[in-house]
Design a protein around this motif. Structure first.
Motif, PDB file in Angstrom:
ATOM      1  N   ALA A 255       0.831  -1.211   0.000  1.00 46.34           N
ATOM      2  CA  ALA A 255       0.000   0.000   0.000  1.00 46.34           C
ATOM      3  C   ALA A 255       0.865   1.260   0.000  1.00 46.34           C
ATOM      4  O   ALA A 255       0.529   2.266  -0.654  1.00 46.34           O
ATOM      5  CB  ALA A 255      -0.921   0.003   1.215  1.00 46.34           C
ATOM      6  N   SER A 256       1.999   1.205   0.705  1.00 41.91           N
ATOM      7  CA  SER A 256       2.900   2.357   0.747  1.00 41.91           C
ATOM      8  C   SER A 256       3.575   2.570  -0.610  1.00 41.91           C
ATOM      9  O   SER A 256       3.746   3.700  -1.074  1.00 41.91           O
ATOM     10  CB  SER A 256       3.958   2.166   1.834  1.00 41.91           C
ATOM     11  OG  SER A 256       3.363   2.141   3.113  1.00 41.91           O
ATOM     12  N   VAL A 257       3.962   1.470  -1.251  1.00 42.29           N
ATOM     13  CA  VAL A 257       4.562   1.568  -2.594  1.00 42.29           C
ATOM     14  C   VAL A 257       3.578   2.216  -3.557  1.00 42.29           C
ATOM     15  O   VAL A 257       3.942   3.094  -4.353  1.00 42.29           O
ATOM     16  CB  VAL A 257       4.972   0.180  -3.115  1.00 42.29           C
ATOM     17  CG1 VAL A 257       5.503   0.287  -4.545  1.00 42.29           C
ATOM     18  CG2 VAL A 257       6.033  -0.434  -2.218  1.00 42.29           C
ATOM     19  N   ALA A 258       2.312   1.805  -3.493  1.00 40.17           N
ATOM     20  CA  ALA A 258       1.294   2.358  -4.384  1.00 40.17           C
ATOM     21  C   ALA A 258       1.141   3.860  -4.167  1.00 40.17           C
ATOM     22  O   ALA A 258       0.954   4.622  -5.131  1.00 40.17           O
ATOM     23  CB  ALA A 258      -0.044   1.653  -4.158  1.00 40.17           C
ATOM     24  N   THR A 259       1.238   4.315  -2.907  1.00 45.49           N
ATOM     25  CA  THR A 259       1.125   5.752  -2.618  1.00 45.49           C
ATOM     26  C   THR A 259       2.321   6.518  -3.168  1.00 45.49           C
ATOM     27  O   THR A 259       2.170   7.620  -3.702  1.00 45.49           O
ATOM     28  CB  THR A 259       1.016   5.972  -1.088  1.00 45.49           C
ATOM     29  OG1 THR A 259      -0.118   5.247  -0.599  1.00 45.49           O
ATOM     30  CG2 THR A 259       0.845   7.446  -0.764  1.00 45.49           C
ATOM     31  N   VAL A 260       3.518   5.945  -3.037  1.00 41.63           N
ATOM     32  CA  VAL A 260       4.711   6.579  -3.602  1.00 41.63           C
ATOM     33  C   VAL A 260       4.575   6.690  -5.120  1.00 41.63           C
ATOM     34  O   VAL A 260       4.849   7.737  -5.713  1.00 41.63           O
ATOM     35  CB  VAL A 260       5.983   5.792  -3.235  1.00 41.63           C
ATOM     36  CG1 VAL A 260       7.199   6.367  -3.968  1.00 41.63           C
ATOM     37  CG2 VAL A 260       6.215   5.826  -1.729  1.00 41.63           C
ATOM     38  N   VAL A 261       4.141   5.607  -5.755  1.00 47.80           N
ATOM     39  CA  VAL A 261       3.964   5.592  -7.216  1.00 47.80           C
ATOM     40  C   VAL A 261       2.982   6.676  -7.643  1.00 47.80           C
ATOM     41  O   VAL A 261       3.214   7.404  -8.613  1.00 47.80           O
ATOM     42  CB  VAL A 261       3.462   4.203  -7.679  1.00 47.80           C
ATOM     43  CG1 VAL A 261       2.991   4.255  -9.127  1.00 47.80           C
ATOM     44  CG2 VAL A 261       4.569   3.166  -7.518  1.00 47.80           C
ATOM     45  N   LYS A 262       1.904   6.817  -6.901  1.00 51.35           N
ATOM     46  CA  LYS A 262       0.867   7.793  -7.234  1.00 51.35           C
ATOM     47  C   LYS A 262       1.396   9.220  -7.171  1.00 51.35           C
ATOM     48  O   LYS A 262       1.008  10.086  -7.958  1.00 51.35           O
ATOM     49  CB  LYS A 262      -0.312   7.626  -6.275  1.00 51.35           C
ATOM     50  CG  LYS A 262      -1.446   8.607  -6.499  1.00 51.35           C
ATOM     51  CD  LYS A 262      -2.553   8.391  -5.452  1.00 51.35           C
ATOM     52  CE  LYS A 262      -3.647   9.440  -5.599  1.00 51.35           C
ATOM     53  NZ  LYS A 262      -4.693   9.273  -4.546  1.00 51.35           N
ATOM     54  N   ASN A 263       2.287   9.492  -6.224  1.00 58.70           N
ATOM     55  CA  ASN A 263       2.775  10.860  -6.005  1.00 58.70           C
ATOM     56  C   ASN A 263       4.075  11.183  -6.734  1.00 58.70           C
ATOM     57  O   ASN A 263       4.476  12.339  -6.780  1.00 58.70           O
ATOM     58  CB  ASN A 263       2.989  11.093  -4.504  1.00 58.70           C
ATOM     59  CG  ASN A 263       1.689  11.231  -3.743  1.00 58.70           C
ATOM     60  OD1 ASN A 263       1.137  12.321  -3.629  1.00 58.70           O
ATOM     61  ND2 ASN A 263       1.179  10.118  -3.229  1.00 58.70           N
ATOM     62  N   ALA A 264       4.727  10.175  -7.312  1.00 62.27           N
ATOM     63  CA  ALA A 264       6.043  10.390  -7.927  1.00 62.27           C
ATOM     64  C   ALA A 264       5.930  11.002  -9.317  1.00 62.27           C
ATOM     65  O   ALA A 264       4.943  10.789 -10.037  1.00 62.27           O
ATOM     66  CB  ALA A 264       6.799   9.066  -8.002  1.00 62.27           C
ATOM     67  N   LEU A 283       8.825  -4.639  -7.543  1.00 65.73           N
ATOM     68  CA  LEU A 283       7.932  -4.161  -6.495  1.00 65.73           C
ATOM     69  C   LEU A 283       7.144  -2.939  -6.961  1.00 65.73           C
ATOM     70  O   LEU A 283       5.923  -2.864  -6.780  1.00 65.73           O
ATOM     71  CB  LEU A 283       8.745  -3.813  -5.236  1.00 65.73           C
ATOM     72  CG  LEU A 283       7.959  -3.280  -4.034  1.00 65.73           C
ATOM     73  CD1 LEU A 283       7.054  -4.360  -3.460  1.00 65.73           C
ATOM     74  CD2 LEU A 283       8.918  -2.763  -2.957  1.00 65.73           C
ATOM     75  N   PHE A 284       7.833  -1.978  -7.580  1.00 65.65           N
ATOM     76  CA  PHE A 284       7.174  -0.746  -8.003  1.00 65.65           C
ATOM     77  C   PHE A 284       6.269  -0.987  -9.217  1.00 65.65           C
ATOM     78  O   PHE A 284       5.159  -0.461  -9.270  1.00 65.65           O
ATOM     79  CB  PHE A 284       8.211   0.339  -8.303  1.00 65.65           C
ATOM     80  CG  PHE A 284       8.619   1.116  -7.081  1.00 65.65           C
ATOM     81  CD1 PHE A 284       8.114   2.374  -6.846  1.00 65.65           C
ATOM     82  CD2 PHE A 284       9.507   0.580  -6.158  1.00 65.65           C
ATOM     83  CE1 PHE A 284       8.468   3.090  -5.713  1.00 65.65           C
ATOM     84  CE2 PHE A 284       9.866   1.276  -5.020  1.00 65.65           C
ATOM     85  CZ  PHE A 284       9.350   2.537  -4.797  1.00 65.65           C
ATOM     86  N   LEU A 285       6.735  -1.759 -10.161  1.00 64.50           N
ATOM     87  CA  LEU A 285       5.909  -2.058 -11.336  1.00 64.50           C
ATOM     88  C   LEU A 285       4.669  -2.848 -10.934  1.00 64.50           C
ATOM     89  O   LEU A 285       3.589  -2.681 -11.516  1.00 64.50           O
ATOM     90  CB  LEU A 285       6.725  -2.835 -12.372  1.00 64.50           C
ATOM     91  CG  LEU A 285       7.838  -2.035 -13.064  1.00 64.50           C
ATOM     92  CD1 LEU A 285       8.703  -2.960 -13.917  1.00 64.50           C
ATOM     93  CD2 LEU A 285       7.255  -0.920 -13.931  1.00 64.50           C
ATOM     94  N   GLY A 286       4.808  -3.690  -9.904  1.00 63.56           N
ATOM     95  CA  GLY A 286       3.668  -4.466  -9.438  1.00 63.56           C
ATOM     96  C   GLY A 286       2.617  -3.635  -8.740  1.00 63.56           C
ATOM     97  O   GLY A 286       1.476  -4.079  -8.574  1.00 63.56           O
ATOM     98  N   ALA A 287       2.986  -2.413  -8.329  1.00 65.21           N
ATOM     99  CA  ALA A 287       2.028  -1.527  -7.659  1.00 65.21           C
ATOM    100  C   ALA A 287       1.237  -0.694  -8.658  1.00 65.21           C
ATOM    101  O   ALA A 287       0.364   0.090  -8.264  1.00 65.21           O
ATOM    102  CB  ALA A 287       2.762  -0.599  -6.690  1.00 65.21           C
ATOM    103  N   MET A 288       1.541  -0.850  -9.956  1.00 67.02           N
ATOM    104  CA  MET A 288       0.856  -0.086 -11.002  1.00 67.02           C
ATOM    105  C   MET A 288      -0.163  -0.958 -11.728  1.00 67.02           C
ATOM    106  O   MET A 288      -0.149  -2.177 -11.622  1.00 67.02           O
ATOM    107  CB  MET A 288       1.880   0.430 -12.033  1.00 67.02           C
ATOM    108  CG  MET A 288       3.001   1.257 -11.458  1.00 67.02           C
ATOM    109  SD  MET A 288       4.174   1.726 -12.760  1.00 67.02           S
ATOM    110  CE  MET A 288       5.525   2.343 -11.767  1.00 67.02           C
ATOM    111  N   THR A 289      -1.038  -0.296 -12.470  1.00 64.43           N
ATOM    112  CA  THR A 289      -1.923  -1.044 -13.349  1.00 64.43           C
ATOM    113  C   THR A 289      -1.075  -1.648 -14.467  1.00 64.43           C
ATOM    114  O   THR A 289       0.059  -1.197 -14.720  1.00 64.43           O
ATOM    115  CB  THR A 289      -2.990  -0.124 -13.973  1.00 64.43           C
ATOM    116  OG1 THR A 289      -2.338   0.862 -14.784  1.00 64.43           O
ATOM    117  CG2 THR A 289      -3.814   0.570 -12.889  1.00 64.43           C
TER     118      THR A 289
END
Length: 344
Positions: A255-264, A283-289
């Motif tokens: 959930a934290s990774v997804a928030t970082v991705v959203k704001n980056a 990890l980061f790519l997995g937090a995206m659509t």
């Protein structure tokens, strides 16, 4: 020009609310003309006006002239007014005692919060729970209802089981609390808990240095730490332990990774991940659509060869973003170097 025409509201003033106009008026009146008004205000009204002055910024002269039309001859030559914390503090210092000014400015300055409850919501839940467990459950239930719900939940989770259950039952049965009781609790928190907390928070200089090193690119960071190790191994090791690095992002919760991705920034993130270890990249790519991940991979591929320094700078920016989000309470940083499992 007629009086009616002179009083027509200028377009520059339309974006300012009533409280902002009141703040601008008091700032323009200054100490000489404003003192009789300040003396008639309550503490809450003074705080509201002072907060408005501190956040006012620049106000065009035409708007000032409209607000002070009776003094237009004195203000018509001004290019602007500039409201700031310093100007608010300077103005208040001329009309009230030092202690009162300090109390008001502490309430309106900085991210710690304007009210006591804002400030309390920024205190680490473990620290706050350690204090509250010695209070009456009824008092704790009142305090938790005044905090932000997400912070109150974290504090509740830190309380002993039976005590927490008692507090929850009292919160469920709670009716309207008398204002006098809330004021008394607020004053006790201020005099006992917050003042003791402020005295105990003498910052470790190693923490400050760790934050500074976090802002450096990797080559400069490693060069300076290596140089420090030659003359002070213990301090270098403490700084390394306190630093939160790009590799530590690999320990973030999904959930934290997804928030970082959203704001980056997307280009910055692509640069950071291009030079990242494969597990962090996954990890980061997995937090995206699926579509967003595909576009980011294409962006990384289209970049071609990039300087290692550019990747390092982008990774440093991503770490800085994560720490900012953690400071705002939007994510949890999991730090394996810490004695505790989680830091905020």
């Amino acid at each position: 020009m007629t009086i009616a025409a002179h009083l027509a509201e200028p377009p520059e003033l339309k974006k300012y609310s009533g409280p902002q106009r009141a703040a601008a008026l008091m700032l323009a009146l200054g100490e000489t003309y404003g003192t009789p008004i300040w003396e008639q205000l309550s503490t809450d009204e003074i705080k509201d006006l002072s907060s408005g002055i501190a956040q006012l910024g620049r106000l065009p002269a035409v708007a000032v002239e409209h607000l002070l039309v009776q003094f237009s001859s004195e203000v018509s030559s001004m290019a602007s007014l500039h409201g700031s914390f310093e100007s608010a503090e300077r103005l208040l210092s001329g009309v009230m005692g030092v202690d009162k000014v300090r109390e008001i400015m502490e309430d309106i300055r900085g991210p710690s919060g304007r009210t006591m409850w804002d400030k309390l919501s920024n205190v680490n839940e473990t620290v706050l729970a350690a204090y509250l467990r010695n209070e009456y459950p009824q008092t704790v239930s009142v305090i938790l209802t005044k905090l932000r719900p997400e912070h109150a939940a974290r504090v509740l989770a830190e309380l002993p089981g039976d005590f927490a259950t008692d507090v929850i039952q009292r919160m469920l049965r709670m009716e309207q609390v008398q204002k006098e009781i809330v004021v008394e609790i607020e004053q006790t928190l201020k005099n006992e808990f917050m003042s003791n907390l402020a005295r105990s928070r003498k910052r470790d200089p190693h923490e400050m240095m760790a934050e500074m090193f976090n802002a450096l690119d990797r080559s400069a960071e490693e060069r300076m730490l290596s140089a420090l190790e030659e003359c002070n191994v213990e301090s270098a090791e403490r700084i390394r332990a306190l630093m939160f690095t790009f590799e530590d992002l690999g320990n973030l919760l999904p959930a934290s990774v997804a928030t970082v991705v959203k704001n980056a920034d997307k280009r910055e993130m692509a640069l950071a991940l291009k030079g990242a270890p494969e597990e962090i990249r996954r990890l980061f790519l997995g937090a995206m659509t699926e579509r967003a991940a595909k576009l980011l991979r294409e962006d990384m591929s289209a970049m071609g060869p990039v300087r290692a320094r550019e990747c390092d700078e982008a990774q440093t920016a991503l770490v800085r973003l994560a720490k900012t989000l953690a400071d705002r309470g939007e994510i949890i940083l999991v730090d394996p170097k810490s004695d505790e499992s989680m830091i905020y």
